[in-house]
Design an enzyme around this catalytic site. Structure first.
Site, PDB file in Angstrom:
ATOM      1  N   ASP A  20       0.866  -1.168   0.000  1.00 51.30           N
ATOM      2  CA  ASP A  20       0.000   0.000   0.000  1.00 51.30           C
ATOM      3  C   ASP A  20       0.911   1.228   0.000  1.00 51.30           C
ATOM      4  OD1 ASP A  20      -2.360   1.653   0.434  1.00 51.30           O
ATOM      5  OD2 ASP A  20      -1.624   1.864   2.485  1.00 51.30           O
ATOM      6  N   ASP A  58      -1.480  -0.742   6.036  1.00 50.90           N
ATOM      7  CA  ASP A  58      -1.664  -0.222   7.385  1.00 50.90           C
ATOM      8  C   ASP A  58      -3.069   0.283   7.679  1.00 50.90           C
ATOM      9  OD1 ASP A  58      -1.578   2.104   5.776  1.00 50.90           O
ATOM     10  OD2 ASP A  58      -0.957   3.288   7.508  1.00 50.90           O
ATOM     11  N   ASP A 103      -7.087  -1.654   3.744  1.00 53.93           N
ATOM     12  CA  ASP A 103      -6.168  -2.714   3.333  1.00 53.93           C
ATOM     13  C   ASP A 103      -6.565  -4.078   3.898  1.00 53.93           C
ATOM     14  OD1 ASP A 103      -4.504  -0.847   2.032  1.00 53.93           O
ATOM     15  OD2 ASP A 103      -3.508  -0.379   3.925  1.00 53.93           O
TER      16      ASP A 103
END
Length: 607
Positions: free
Chosen positions: A286, A484, A488
């Site tokens: 990410d 995080d 996600d």
């Protein structure tokens, strides 16, 4: 494995009971020399210890679903047709209802803004670090946080149709569909155990008939009993082959490996993640809060027409102190770090979609984009610098002082110091690296260029992140996801190995298999190295476990005893592997496996 243990210990126990009864019936102490109670006890104790260690490594049950569900507000401010506001339970809200959201509140459901102006923090759901401007006609997502102004919005999705509910379902589906990894020891045992049972049975029966036909082959300790000799060989084979070491080989190494990971700030949730991590071929990162810090900061000040950087920053911060824009917060925070004294501001004015205007110490100051310059009839300058900063994934803003361009101030979500190095190490390990983000393609490409990533998945919605993982898995690749945010969590659950940044949200951490407690991306290659070292140790353990069996089983079958008899014509019981000695050898093999596993405590990351 359990079948062999059960058969071996039961045979030893039953035969021991038989000999105990014979001692009392015949008062002959020779039967007391063939008691194997302790062998069965030791076997069961060691196997139970192995099972316990295995259970400990599995970790706690994930609470990700509960935490996701807890994000949705329980009540909402319902606006009726006459404009009156009432507080209602979220279950009472229907499609097309109008809801009021005040500053600081969570948006209850998905919908479209019909009045008001604000900035909404959607980072918990979209991963976008900067709050998003919202006005009439813009969509809002349930569970996101309203930062500044009040808005009225019309509800477009309720119940299971909201974005948050869909994310919850994705996490449930991904977690439920993940097949358990078959352990190496289980696969081997599937072949090993039936073979050992067959060998033990055939050997016992064969020796019974051989001893019946040749009574002089029966050692004196059996007092002419062919059954005693046959049972001794049968039990010895099962005891020496009882896979205590095999049962300890995997969980013990995993226990030490996960402990070593915890020492280094890498929390590995059980053996499956540790086993799978060494096979990873692709890693997806990410962007926001993972590769980048996740908070906007002032990165560049470019001045022109003789203006000084400190002077430009001082005036920009003085003007932005009155602004609610998150980019303004970054400018004010930087001025405070530099110890600049803010100046008096008057006639402050915010221009939607363009920027701000104010008078500072009697001078006109404006900060904004190209549209603001057009409004003020100012000819743009420093356009190359604007393009350069934009291409680097930053948000540049003009600062105008007294109708003249004084310079550019750029704000961005900066890249973490270790991101580039970590990705370089992963490339060295032969792993493909990709980045997924909800950001625009231009911003994503700029960040990817800086850290050395060549696979970029930009403008990806939260519900689509797990789909991107599935696509990467479709060719048989073992895929890890590093993230995080709440957005996600479905992708973390879908991935073969989910890796969460420990500084991120609780839900992401709960959804992941591995948590990097320090938030340092260098711990990603470190975790993979630890996984490889642990798997190597497990293979060594399995080798030694089977080495003892390969050597011990022929002894237990009575092959040395038979060879000695045919050479010397003497039935020497010293060449028989007694069950008690077999039990000791089996215990020693377990000790050697545990000792080898403990060598993992000396593991050091090589980066």
């Amino acid at each position: 494995m359990d079948s062999l243990i059960g058969l071996g210990t039961s045979a030893a126990f039953i035969y021991s009971i038989y000999n105990t009864v014979m001692v009392y019936l015949t008062l002959n102490l020779k039967y007391s020399m063939q008691l194997y109670y302790e062998a069965g006890t030791v076997i069961i104790t060691l196997i139970t210890l192995g099972k316990y260690l295995e259970e400990v490594t599995k970790g706690k049950t994930s609470e990700a679903i509960k935490k996701l569900a807890g994000l949705q507000p329980k009540t909402a401010n319902l606006v009726n047709d006459s404009g009156e506001i009432s507080l209602v339970n979220i279950d009472e809200v229907e499609l097309e209802d109008v809801l009021l959201v005040k500053p600081g509140e969570r948006i209850p459901l998905d919908g479209i803004v019909i009045s008001g102006y604000t900035y909404v923090d959607e980072s918990m759901l979209t991963g976008e670090s900067l709050p998003v401007e919202k006005s009439s006609g813009n969509k809002v997502i349930g569970a996101s946080i309203n930062r500044t102004g009040s808005i009225n919005f019309k509800v477009e999705a309720i119940g299971n149709n909201t974005a948050l509910s869909q994310i919850i379902k994705l996490v449930e589906d991904a977690q439920g569909s993940k097949a358990p990894i078959a352990r190496m020891a289980d696969i081997i045992s599937g072949y090993f155990v039936p073979i050992v049972m067959f060998v033990a049975l055939v050997s016992g029966i064969s020796w019974y008939f051989i001893a019946q036909a040749n009574p002089d082959m029966i050692p004196l300790i059996f007092n002419g009993s062919a059954l005693g000799l046959a049972l001794t060989i049968f039990i010895a084979i099962l005891v020496i082959a009882c896979p205590c070491a095999l049962g300890l080989a995997t969980p013990t190494a995993i226990m030490v490996g996960t402990g070593k990971g915890a020492e280094n700030g890498v929390l590995i949730k059980g053996g499956e993640a540790l086993e799978t991590a060494h096979k990873i071929t692709k890693i997806v990162f990410d962007k926001t809060g993972t590769i980048t810090l996740g908070e906007p900061r002032l990165t560049d000040i470019v001045t022109t027409n003789g203006f000084l950087e400190k002077s430009v920053l001082q005036k920009a911060a003085s003007a932005e102190i009155n602004s609610e824009h998150p980019l303004g917060e970054a400018i004010v925070n930087e001025s405070r770090k530099m110890g600049l004294k803010l100046q008096e501001v008057s006639n402050f004015k915010s221009i939607t979609g363009k920027g701000i205007e104010a008078f500072i110490d009697g001078k006109f100051v404006a900060i904004g984009n190209k549209k603001l310059l057009e409004k003020l009839n100012i000819i743009p300058s420093l356009e190359k610098e604007m393009d350069r900063l934009s291409n680097e994934g930053k948000t540049p803003m003009y600062i105008i002082i007294e109708n003249s361009v004084a310079g550019i101030i750029a704000v961005a979500d900066p890249i973490k110091e270790t991101s580039k190095k970590a990705i370089k190490e992963l490339h060295k390990m032969g792993i493909e690296v990709a980045m997924v983000t909800g950001d625009s393609k231009g911003t994503a490409d700029a960040i990817a260029r800086q850290v050395g990533i060549n696979i970029v998945l930009a403008e990806v919605l939260p519900k689509d992140k797990s789909e991107q993982i599935k696509k990467l898995q479709s060719d048989g690749s073992i895929v890890a996801m590093v993230g995080d945010g709440i957005n996600d969590s479905p992708a973390l659950a879908q991935a073969d190995v989910g890796i969460a940044i420990g500084t991120g949200t609780d839900v992401a951490i709960e959804s992941a298999n591995i948590v990097l407690m320090k938030g340092d991306l260098m711990d990603v290659p470190a975790a993979l190295q630890l996984s490889k070292a642990t798997i190597r140790n497990i293979k060594q353990n399995l080798f030694w476990a089977f080495f003892y069996n390969i050597v011990g089983i022929p002894l237990a079958m009575g092959i040395p005893f038979a060879l000695n008899y045919f050479i010397t014509k003497e039935a020497n019981s010293a060449f028989l592997l007694r069950p008690a000695i077999a039990g000791a050898a089996m215990a020693f093999s377990s000790v050697s496996v545990v000792s080898n596993a403990l060598r993992l405590k000396k593991f050091k990351v090589k980066l």
